[in-house]
Write a protein that holds these residues in place. Structure first.
Motif, short mmCIF file in Angstrom:
data_model
loop_
_atom_site.label_atom_id
_atom_site.label_comp_id
_atom_site.label_asym_id
_atom_site.label_seq_id
_atom_site.Cartn_x
_atom_site.Cartn_y
_atom_site.Cartn_z
N ALA A 55 0.82 -1.21 0.00
CA ALA A 55 0.00 0.00 0.00
C ALA A 55 0.86 1.25 0.00
O ALA A 55 1.73 1.41 0.87
CB ALA A 55 -0.92 0.02 1.21
N ALA A 58 -3.75 3.29 2.17
CA ALA A 58 -5.13 2.84 1.98
C ALA A 58 -6.14 3.93 2.29
O ALA A 58 -7.34 3.68 2.22
CB ALA A 58 -5.40 1.61 2.85
N TYR A 101 -2.42 -0.39 -2.73
CA TYR A 101 -3.57 0.49 -2.52
C TYR A 101 -3.15 1.96 -2.49
O TYR A 101 -2.23 2.35 -1.78
CB TYR A 101 -4.27 0.16 -1.21
CG TYR A 101 -4.82 -1.25 -1.12
CD1 TYR A 101 -5.80 -1.69 -2.03
CD2 TYR A 101 -4.37 -2.14 -0.16
CE1 TYR A 101 -6.30 -2.97 -1.97
CE2 TYR A 101 -4.87 -3.43 -0.09
CZ TYR A 101 -5.83 -3.85 -0.99
OH TYR A 101 -6.32 -5.13 -0.92
N ARG A 161 -12.63 1.34 -7.37
CA ARG A 161 -11.19 1.23 -7.55
C ARG A 161 -10.88 0.97 -9.02
O ARG A 161 -11.65 0.31 -9.72
CB ARG A 161 -10.63 0.10 -6.70
CG ARG A 161 -10.82 0.33 -5.21
CD ARG A 161 -10.31 -0.85 -4.41
NE ARG A 161 -10.65 -0.73 -3.00
CZ ARG A 161 -10.35 -1.62 -2.07
NH1 ARG A 161 -9.71 -2.74 -2.41
NH2 ARG A 161 -10.70 -1.42 -0.82
#
Length: 238
Positions: A55, A58, A101, A161
């Motif tokens: 990530a 996030a 992410y 997303r």
């Protein structure tokens, strides 16, 4: 919470809150603000922002939301929440090196950077509307300016997303790179930008930002005044 590594005349600032996928709490935002004021960053000629393979970030730390009364929200934007605008106004060129992410406030931080490069694992999105709020750390404004209001509506209202390949198609990232090479490529780009005359880079960044908000006549005048200011400065080539 924020690692700092020097690479020649560039620095890498790494979000380091792995247990929370680098969720941007007020503490992490403040740590990033503090890092931006260190002598190493102040002296750097280019800055790379990154996270972990899993990530970049996030998003915001939603566990803090119930405590955010209107008074606290106003204080937040004056304090740690100002970090996104501080990043966007840095005189040095900035690169977001994104893996995994990159959601919510993490995406907003990436949008505050001048350039974004993404690993093929990157996933982008702004899920705030589904939480009953909206992107409010500059992401809404910067996304509108990057892709226009129509696409910004789709991205923000649906909150879905999307992969690095789609971000590249939309012009939100410069290039998509295999995960193993992503940071190295970001550092290569930073190393090149670090060789450019620092004053010319800083003034050009400011002129581009002003152009996005100005009439054509005002923007042309800013270009001309900036050129006059840069002429014969150190780094200007004859």
């Amino acid at each position: 919470m924020v690692g700092l590594q020097e690479h020649g005349t560039s620095v890498v600032l790494q979000l380091n809150r792995p247990a929370k996928l680098n969720a941007l709490s007020t503490g992490l935002e403040q740590a990033l603000l503090d890092a931006l004021h260190t002598p190493q960053v102040q002296a750097a000629r280019a800055i790379v922002f990154t996270g972990s393979e899993r990530a970049f970030s996030a998003g915001a730390d939603t566990s803090e939301l119930p405590e955010m009364t209107p008074d606290r929200i106003a204080a937040y934007y004056r304090g740690s929440g100002s970090v996104y605008d501080v990043v966007s106004r840095l005189p040095q060129p900035t690169i977001a090196a994104v893996s995994g992410y990159c959601l919510g406030a993490g995406f907003e931080l990436a949008l505050a950077c001048d350039i974004r490069v993404a690993a093929d694992t990157a996933q982008f999105g702004l899920p705030e509307v589904g939480l009953g709020i909206l992107p409010s750390s500059g992401g809404l404004t910067r996304l509108v300016r990057a892709v226009g209001p129509a696409l910004a509506r789709e991205i923000i209202l649906f909150g879905e997303r999307f992969p690095a390949s789609e971000a590249h198609r939309l012009g939100l990232v410069r290039e998509v790179i295999p995960q193993a090479r992503m940071l190295a490529v970001a550092l290569e780009r930073a190393a090149f930008l670090a060789t450019q005359p620092a004053m010319a880079v800083a003034w050009t960044k400011a002129a581009i930002d002003a152009a996005a908000e100005s009439s054509a006549a005002s923007s042309l005048l800013i270009e001309q005044l900036a050129y006059a200011a840069l002429n014969r400065t150190e780094g200007q080539k004859q």
